[in-house]
Design an enzyme around this catalytic site. Sequence first.
Site, short mmCIF file in Angstrom:
data_model
loop_
_atom_site.label_atom_id
_atom_site.label_comp_id
_atom_site.label_asym_id
_atom_site.label_seq_id
_atom_site.Cartn_x
_atom_site.Cartn_y
_atom_site.Cartn_z
N THR A 17 38.29 14.11 -8.09
CA THR A 17 38.65 12.85 -8.76
C THR A 17 39.97 12.93 -9.52
O THR A 17 40.39 11.95 -10.13
CB THR A 17 37.52 12.40 -9.72
OG1 THR A 17 37.26 13.45 -10.65
CG2 THR A 17 36.26 12.06 -8.95
N ARG A 19 44.12 13.13 -9.86
CA ARG A 19 45.14 12.35 -9.16
C ARG A 19 45.65 13.06 -7.91
O ARG A 19 45.72 12.46 -6.83
CB ARG A 19 46.32 12.06 -10.11
CG ARG A 19 47.41 11.21 -9.46
CD ARG A 19 48.48 10.87 -10.48
NE ARG A 19 49.12 12.07 -11.00
CZ ARG A 19 50.07 12.06 -11.95
NH1 ARG A 19 50.44 10.91 -12.48
NH2 ARG A 19 50.60 13.19 -12.37
N THR A 99 46.30 24.91 -7.14
CA THR A 99 46.67 24.91 -8.56
C THR A 99 47.79 25.90 -8.85
O THR A 99 47.78 27.03 -8.36
CB THR A 99 45.46 25.25 -9.43
OG1 THR A 99 44.38 24.39 -9.08
CG2 THR A 99 45.78 25.09 -10.90
N GLU A 100 48.75 25.50 -9.68
CA GLU A 100 49.82 26.38 -10.14
C GLU A 100 49.48 26.95 -11.52
O GLU A 100 48.59 26.47 -12.21
CB GLU A 100 51.14 25.61 -10.24
CG GLU A 100 51.63 25.03 -8.93
CD GLU A 100 52.95 24.32 -9.11
OE1 GLU A 100 53.84 24.89 -9.77
OE2 GLU A 100 53.10 23.19 -8.61
N GLU A 217 60.91 35.36 0.50
CA GLU A 217 61.76 35.28 -0.69
C GLU A 217 61.84 36.65 -1.36
O GLU A 217 61.01 37.53 -1.08
CB GLU A 217 61.17 34.26 -1.66
CG GLU A 217 61.13 32.85 -1.13
CD GLU A 217 60.35 31.89 -2.03
OE1 GLU A 217 60.55 30.67 -1.89
OE2 GLU A 217 59.55 32.38 -2.86
N HIS A 258 59.70 30.50 -7.27
CA HIS A 258 58.29 30.81 -7.46
C HIS A 258 58.08 31.95 -8.45
O HIS A 258 58.94 32.79 -8.66
CB HIS A 258 57.64 31.18 -6.12
CG HIS A 258 57.61 30.05 -5.15
ND1 HIS A 258 58.06 30.15 -3.86
CD2 HIS A 258 57.20 28.77 -5.30
CE1 HIS A 258 57.91 29.00 -3.25
NE2 HIS A 258 57.39 28.15 -4.10
#
Length: 304
Positions: A17, A19, A99-100, A217, A258
């Site tokens: 739920t 965003r 998720t970050e 990277e 990152h």
Amino acid sequence: MSILLTRDTRFIIQGITGREAINLTRENLDYGARIVGGVTPGRAGRDVYGVPVYDCVRDAVAANGGEIEGSIVSVPPKFTQDAIIEALENGIKLIVVVTENVPRKQVAVAVELAELRGARIIGPNRLGIISPDECKMGGVGGPAANTRQAYKNGNIGVMSRSGGMTTEIASTLTAAGLGQSTCVSIGGDAIVGTTYAELMPFFENDPETEAIAIYSEPGGRMEAELAEWVQEHESRLPIVAFMAGRFMDEMKGMRFGHAGTIVEGKEDTTAEKIKRMEEAGISVAERIEEIPDLIRQRLARKKR
């Protein structure tokens, strides 16, 4: 043939739920994914685009007869470890963590538990996985129409530390007439659930994957581990890589985008990574647009 997931993979979204998760739900459903439930504590009985919401993973699994293979975790960082553990303890074997900013220690604990449970984590800080024209799990490719334009079914596997560059490489391959078997955005953090080397056996055992394209990277040892794996197992697959951040080689301690791209010593530099990969027989492109031609050259040499 795809790796990790198929058109029949049934998965849930934890934090459905929220965003971002609402957008993920729509994008995945539009692409044909089988999302069989979502989880948000206290929101049971609601639905998101027709997907029923449950209070906990246990209830979602029970409602589906125990037949849930995967979960997308899209919850705030402070709840991410708990969400992963909840999924693992309820028998879910494939977890994509978008998720970050999840603390490293918590990621390490979750990854170790996944190994003990015979499960696999992709991420965190990841857009997910896609097997073109079959299924996608996560935000990779964006809206379904854009995903269908960039990704086409074929024989090239893609692994990338960047979600956006996963799509960039796939789009470049597609434009050159080279479709993809499975594309995996593995994550740009210092600790991720699945590395290049850990994905190699899946691609190696997929008879329809004929070559692999990689976006990488600076920072970390994933490329060194990949080079070691390729040499030790005498991989049948031609691999073409693109290494970003060449300008960072003399900038010790600098981070490039990152969280995992911290150059702490010589082994973390782009130049050293390129050297290791080339010594292992991995071709390194100077520009993204060179990847299709290099793959074709490698495939042609293999057939001689």
